[in-house]
Design a protein around this motif. Structure first.
Motif, PDB file in Angstrom:
ATOM      1  N   ASP A   1     -56.288 179.128  27.750  1.00 26.86           N
ATOM      2  CA  ASP A   1     -56.871 177.907  28.720  1.00 26.86           C
ATOM      3  C   ASP A   1     -55.737 177.013  29.215  1.00 26.86           C
TER       4      ASP A   1
ATOM      5  N   ARG B   1     -64.393 172.916  36.233  1.00 24.07           N
ATOM      6  CA  ARG B   1     -64.873 171.586  36.581  1.00 24.07           C
ATOM      7  C   ARG B   1     -63.206 170.766  36.727  1.00 24.07           C
ATOM      8  N   ALA B   2     -62.433 171.101  35.762  1.00 23.28           N
ATOM      9  CA  ALA B   2     -61.322 170.164  35.656  1.00 23.28           C
ATOM     10  C   ALA B   2     -60.263 170.627  36.799  1.00 23.28           C
ATOM     11  N   TYR B   3     -60.140 171.784  37.164  1.00 25.18           N
ATOM     12  CA  TYR B   3     -59.207 172.537  38.066  1.00 25.18           C
ATOM     13  C   TYR B   3     -59.807 173.066  39.270  1.00 25.18           C
TER      14      TYR B   3
ATOM     15  N   GLN C   1     -60.046 182.798  36.773  1.00 23.19           N
ATOM     16  CA  GLN C   1     -60.211 182.618  35.237  1.00 23.19           C
ATOM     17  C   GLN C   1     -61.182 183.437  34.485  1.00 23.19           C
TER      18      GLN C   1
ATOM     19  N   VAL D   1     -66.127 177.087  32.110  1.00 21.47           N
ATOM     20  CA  VAL D   1     -66.656 176.208  33.131  1.00 21.47           C
ATOM     21  C   VAL D   1     -65.986 174.888  33.242  1.00 21.47           C
ATOM     22  N   GLU D   2     -65.736 174.493  31.935  1.00 21.46           N
ATOM     23  CA  GLU D   2     -64.905 173.190  31.775  1.00 21.46           C
ATOM     24  C   GLU D   2     -63.878 173.078  32.458  1.00 21.46           C
ATOM     25  N   LEU D   3     -63.097 174.309  32.495  1.00 20.24           N
ATOM     26  CA  LEU D   3     -61.671 174.653  33.209  1.00 20.24           C
ATOM     27  C   LEU D   3     -61.919 174.370  34.803  1.00 20.24           C
TER      28      LEU D   3
ATOM     29  N   THR E   1     -73.819 176.137  36.409  1.00 18.52           N
ATOM     30  CA  THR E   1     -73.193 175.090  35.896  1.00 18.52           C
ATOM     31  C   THR E   1     -71.538 174.925  36.442  1.00 18.52           C
ATOM     32  N   SER E   2     -71.172 176.284  37.173  1.00 16.83           N
ATOM     33  CA  SER E   2     -69.799 176.300  37.700  1.00 16.83           C
ATOM     34  C   SER E   2     -69.698 175.687  39.017  1.00 16.83           C
TER      35      SER E   2
ATOM     36  N   LYS F   1     -68.320 178.311  28.102  1.00 21.49           N
ATOM     37  CA  LYS F   1     -68.536 177.116  27.844  1.00 21.49           C
ATOM     38  C   LYS F   1     -67.059 176.536  28.467  1.00 21.49           C
ATOM     39  N   THR F   2     -65.929 177.070  27.838  1.00 23.50           N
ATOM     40  CA  THR F   2     -64.655 176.525  28.194  1.00 23.50           C
ATOM     41  C   THR F   2     -64.119 177.007  29.464  1.00 23.50           C
TER      42      THR F   2
END
Length: 543
Positions: free
Chosen positions: A88, A126-128, A103, A122-124, A162-163, A119-120
């Motif tokens: 991650d 959103r962050a990058y 990813q 999608v969070e990545l 959600t992506s 979940k991780t």
């Protein structure tokens, strides 16, 4: 005169040995491709004992930083397969290096892990969002039969909802065609095309054409849907499958040919893979660990321009072979001088050939051995070959044995003498009998494994060449009395297995044919087909 003849024979044999190694190391001219950055490459950071099967492993960030810095000079993108084991952190590292990321999120039977991976991921994203090109939700999950297409589609659609970046799924092209409706759940289709692993393996001469044909078939099925070749590559070492032979030159040839095709035709692609992965060898045999464009030490195997050498260390191996033969012959120099010219020259040639086989065996052991058990078996095979070479050299340079006495003792005699001292008269035949028995038994075990479970097994041709050729060269005196039924049956089992292997693997697999020939040479003295010696005939008549 004898001394000069001996020297000339040695120099001639050395020249042939050097030529053999040079052929393996000669520069091979291949298609050049532009030396700019390649599009994308699969990245797994594991090396040494590191494995993704270890849930507690977190790959050090410094290790991944060094890897990605190296890859950033040659590639514009990396593909990962999971967010576990510290992966991650890849998007953050890639951002500082100007790399894009495909990813991955690993999807399997574990529902809780699937949810955590998605979940991780999608969070990545959103962050990058400026780094992550797309999320790859699942890799060959259908191939492994861990989820149904409907179950997988539901997970992909949930991630897609959600992506902030496109979402795809990656699998072998055949499984995409079988589950074409899954394309409605993704933004683009990601297919794997690996000619080596096809059910009908494709030889290197037709590998790029095969990729072209598969792409045409997939595009016909999915129409205007965007397409990514998510895995494409060729192994540099391991067992051949039909006409598909792993080698460094073949790997370079395929990669260069495919890149030229892809750039000319606007094909988006990801090469498998960046670095050789030792952990894959436990699952896929030797070949699994040699798909990298860099070896495990992060040294590039070849460039995209200029000639490629199959064995860059050919000169070292030539020197080792010639030196090993010279040392063996010097130790037997007195015996050689006692021989006639007719007997001496074949001995010199045989010593040089055996030395080349031993060096080739050492290379084979270094490439194929994995873990303590693998190294034990590999080194045991090397020791067997070396001991046989020494015993045969002593036999060939000794005064001729009587024509009515076998040079190798039957296994019953060998087993009876184990634990007791061997007399000077019996020692040579007992030693040769023991070595022959071990070689035939080991070859039979390997051959049976290749018959019933061949997919990931190598063909140890070099390891058994010395026993096979050496004992066959002894002729009828190389086999035990044919009344020893256990030896007769073991020899015939080995011969039958060798023939079955050749039929199973097909005439295009030169490795399989080479092993079958080696195994048959080992089996022949024990099959009862060679003519009996006078002593054996008289012994059986007396009995």
């Amino acid at each position: 005169m004898t001394r000069w003849a001996c020297l000339l024979a040695f120099l001639f044999a050395a020249a042939i040995a050097a030529g053999y190694w040079w052929l393996q190391g000669r520069p091979v001219m291949l298609l050049d491709v532009p030396a700019g950055k390649l599009r994308c490459v699969s990245y797994a950071p594991f090396k040494g004992d590191q494995t993704p099967a270890d849930p507690g492993l977190v790959v050090p960030i410094a290790q991944m930083e060094a890897d990605l810095k190296l890859l950033s000079a040659r590639f514009g993108c990396v593909r990962t397969y999971s967010v576990a084991n510290g992966l991650d952190e890849v998007p953050a590292i890639a951002k500082g290096l100007g790399l894009k990321v495909l990813q991955g999120a690993w999807i399997g039977r574990d529902t809780a892990r699937n949810a955590g991976e998605i979940k991780t991921a999608v969070e990545l994203a959103r962050a990058y969002p400026e780094v992550i090109r797309a999320l790859v939700i699942g890799n060959e999950t259908l191939l492994r039969r861990e989820l149904s297409a409907d179950q997988l589609g539901a997970l992909i659609r949930a991630a897609r909802a959600t992506s902030p970046v496109p979402v795809t799924y990656a699998d072998v092209w055949e499984f995409w065609l079988r589950n074409a409706k899954l394309a409605d759940s993704v933004d683009f289709v990601t297919i794997h095309i690996l000619p080596y692993w096809e059910d009908m393996p494709i030889g290197i001469d037709h590998a790029v054409d095969h990729v072209r044909a598969i792409l045409a078939k997939v595009k016909e099925t999915f129409g205007a849907k965007p397409l990514l070749v998510g895995e494409v590559g060729w192994p540099s070492a391991g067992r051949a499958r039909g006409p598909a032979t792993p080698s460094l030159v073949n790997q370079a040839r395929f990669i260069r040919g495919f890149i030229a095709f892809a750039e000319t035709n606007g094909v988006d692609y990801n090469v498998i893979e960046a670095f050789d992965q030792p952990w894959k060898r436990a699952q896929e045999g030797t070949v699994g660990g040699y798909w990298g464009l860099y070896d495990e030490t992060r040294t590039p195997k070849f460039n995209v321009t200029g000639p490629v050498r199959e064995n860059p260390d050919w000169l070292i191996h030539a020197i080792l072979s010639i030196g090993l033969a010279a040392a063996a012959l010097l130790l037997a120099i007195r015996r050689l001088h006692a021989l006639s010219m007719r007997s001496m020259i074949p001995c010199i040639g045989a010593a040089m050939a055996a030395a080349c086989a031993l060096v080739a065996t050492a290379r084979f052991v270094a490439v194929t051995s994995l873990g303590p058990r693998g190294w034990i078996f590999g080194l045991a095979g090397l020791a067997l070959s070396a001991a046989t070479a020494c015993a045969l050299l002593l036999d060939f340079t000794s005064p001729a044995a009587p024509a009515d006495r076998p040079r190798t003792a039957p296994m019953r005699a060998v087993l009876d003498r184990l634990g007791r001292p061997w007399t000077a008269r019996q020692g040579p035949s007992l030693t040769l009998g023991l070595l022959q028995g071990v070689a035939v038994f080991a070859a039979a075990a390997i051959s049976l494994a290749l018959v019933f479970d061949p997919r990931y097994r190598d063909f140890p041709i070099a390891m058994f060449l010395v026993p096979a050729v050496g004992f066959l060269a002894l002729g009828p005196r190389a086999r035990a009395v044919t009344d020893a039924r256990e030896e007769l049956w073991l020899g015939r089992i080995l011969a039958i297995a060798a023939i079955v292997i050749a039929i199973q693997e097909g005439p295009d697999n030169w490795q399989a044919l080479g092993w079958s020939a080696t195994a048959l040479a080992l089996a022949l003295p024990w099959c009862g087909f060679l003519p009996a010696t006078r002593g054996e005939r008289e012994g059986r008549a007396t009995a």
